[in-house]
Enzyme design. Structure first.
Site, mmCIF file in Angstrom:
data_model
loop_
_atom_site.group_PDB
_atom_site.id
_atom_site.type_symbol
_atom_site.label_atom_id
_atom_site.label_comp_id
_atom_site.label_asym_id
_atom_site.label_seq_id
_atom_site.Cartn_x
_atom_site.Cartn_y
_atom_site.Cartn_z
ATOM 1 N N LYS A 29 -7.129 1.894 -2.523
ATOM 2 C CA LYS A 29 -6.683 1.423 -1.207
ATOM 3 C C LYS A 29 -6.636 2.569 -0.203
ATOM 4 O O LYS A 29 -6.999 2.398 0.968
ATOM 5 C CB LYS A 29 -5.302 0.763 -1.315
ATOM 6 C CG LYS A 29 -4.736 0.270 0.033
ATOM 7 C CD LYS A 29 -5.660 -0.732 0.718
ATOM 8 C CE LYS A 29 -5.185 -1.095 2.120
ATOM 9 N NZ LYS A 29 -3.963 -1.899 2.136
ATOM 10 N N LYS A 47 0.718 5.357 8.209
ATOM 11 C CA LYS A 47 1.337 5.580 6.898
ATOM 12 C C LYS A 47 0.284 5.766 5.823
ATOM 13 O O LYS A 47 0.371 6.675 4.989
ATOM 14 C CB LYS A 47 2.260 4.400 6.573
ATOM 15 C CG LYS A 47 2.919 4.435 5.209
ATOM 16 C CD LYS A 47 2.187 3.592 4.182
ATOM 17 C CE LYS A 47 2.194 2.133 4.522
ATOM 18 N NZ LYS A 47 1.526 1.305 3.485
ATOM 19 N N SER A 74 0.867 -1.187 0.000
ATOM 20 C CA SER A 74 0.000 0.000 0.000
ATOM 21 C C SER A 74 0.896 1.227 0.000
ATOM 22 O O SER A 74 1.522 1.547 1.021
ATOM 23 C CB SER A 74 -0.900 0.003 1.236
ATOM 24 O OG SER A 74 -1.775 -1.091 1.214
#
Length: 295
Positions: free
Chosen positions: A171, A239, A96
């Site tokens: 995502k 993140k 990701s």
């Protein structure tokens, strides 16, 4: 069956590589300080010196590493995949990472003669173990068609979102929804607990109504049982929300709920919880309310 290089054997990558081995594919990976996991070695997986060697030995290279710089290092660093890339090699990044960086990585791989697919996943450790991941794909139509049979070994729902980077954009959107839903579940259970209700029965009731969700089911149970071992680590969700907030700035968007969830994750990290499961966001709310769920 294909010769597949799989780089990144963490919480998610290890069972994903195991499914590929079970399906009859050959797997090579990169040597690490830790030995190759026995459950993969016993099925025939082999470790090579570096990503270049992995690419030289593979028809398909899959990366499943934590962040954008990690993907860049694996693909383009010294001894990287691109140095061993053969014409026509399919490179599938299931990490990701940043959508814009993904577009640049795809361009570089294509210029070197390969085919690039971004295919980040959702479903957590359970989805990886059960080969039930949701996989969001950014690719050319040709790249998607080549990657799909491999992805179907690891996932249950595979969707071609669009071109390079679109899988990663999807995502990021997923991680926004997940973070805010986990926060909502935590707030609801905290409220019920502080008001004196049985939180297990509250959760059971909510699962039968409009508030029902997989997050209420899985993470609500984690919160009640206080099982905060990952799962999906808070630092990794941080993140992903950084990617969302950076993207929002570039698009001139306000994402106030996302920013708030990020601050709660940061509060967890400040108390030593960066490696808690992201259901641990409850602990930040408990600290603010001076109350522990179930107490």
């Amino acid at each position: 069956m294909s010769k597949i290089g799989f780089i990144g054997l963490g919480i998610m990558g290890r069972p994903m590589a195991g499914h590929l081995l079970d399906a009859g594919h050959e797997i090579v990976t990169v040597e690490h300080h830790k030995p190759l996991p026995a459950e993969l070695a016993d099925k025939g997986a082999k470790a090579l010196a570096n990503p270049k060697a992995v690419a030289e030995a593979s028809e398909i290279v899959i990366t499943m590493v934590p962040d954008t710089p990690d993907v860049e290092q694996v693909l383009f660093g010294e001894g990287g995949v691109i140095e061993g890339l053969k014409p026509g090699t399919l490179v599938i990044d299931m990490s990701s990472i940043a959508p814009l960086a993904t577009q640049e990585f795809a361009k570089r791989i294509h210029e070197a003669g390969g085919e690039y697919v971004d295919a980040p996943v959702s479903g957590g450790e359970g989805g990886a173990i059960n080969a039930a991941l949701t996989i969001m794909v950014g690719a050319t139509q040709q790249g998607f068609e080549r990657a799909k049979p491999i992805l179907e070994v690891m996932g249950k729902t595979i969707t071609h979102i669009g071109g390079h980077g679109d899988g990663q954009t999807c995502k990021v959107a997923n991680q926004i929804v997940v973070a805010l839903t986990i926060e909502a579940v935590a707030e609801g259970l905290l409220f019920a607990s502080k008001a004196g209700a049985d939180v297990a029965k509250v959760r059971e009731s909510l699962l039968g109504g409009l508030a029902q969700s997989k997050i209420l089911d899985v993470h609500g149970e984690r919160m009640i049982k206080r099982t905060f071992d990952p799962g999906f680590r808070i630092r990794l969700h941080q993140k992903d929300l950084n990617l969302a907030l950076e993207g929002a700035r570039s698009l001139n968007l306000a994402l106030p709920g996302t920013a708030n969830a990020q601050q709660l994750f940061q509060a967890c990290a400040a108390h030593g919880g960066a490696d808690w499961d992201h259901a641990g966001i409850l602990r930040a709310l408990e600290a603010l309310g001076d109350h522990e769920v179930g107490q």
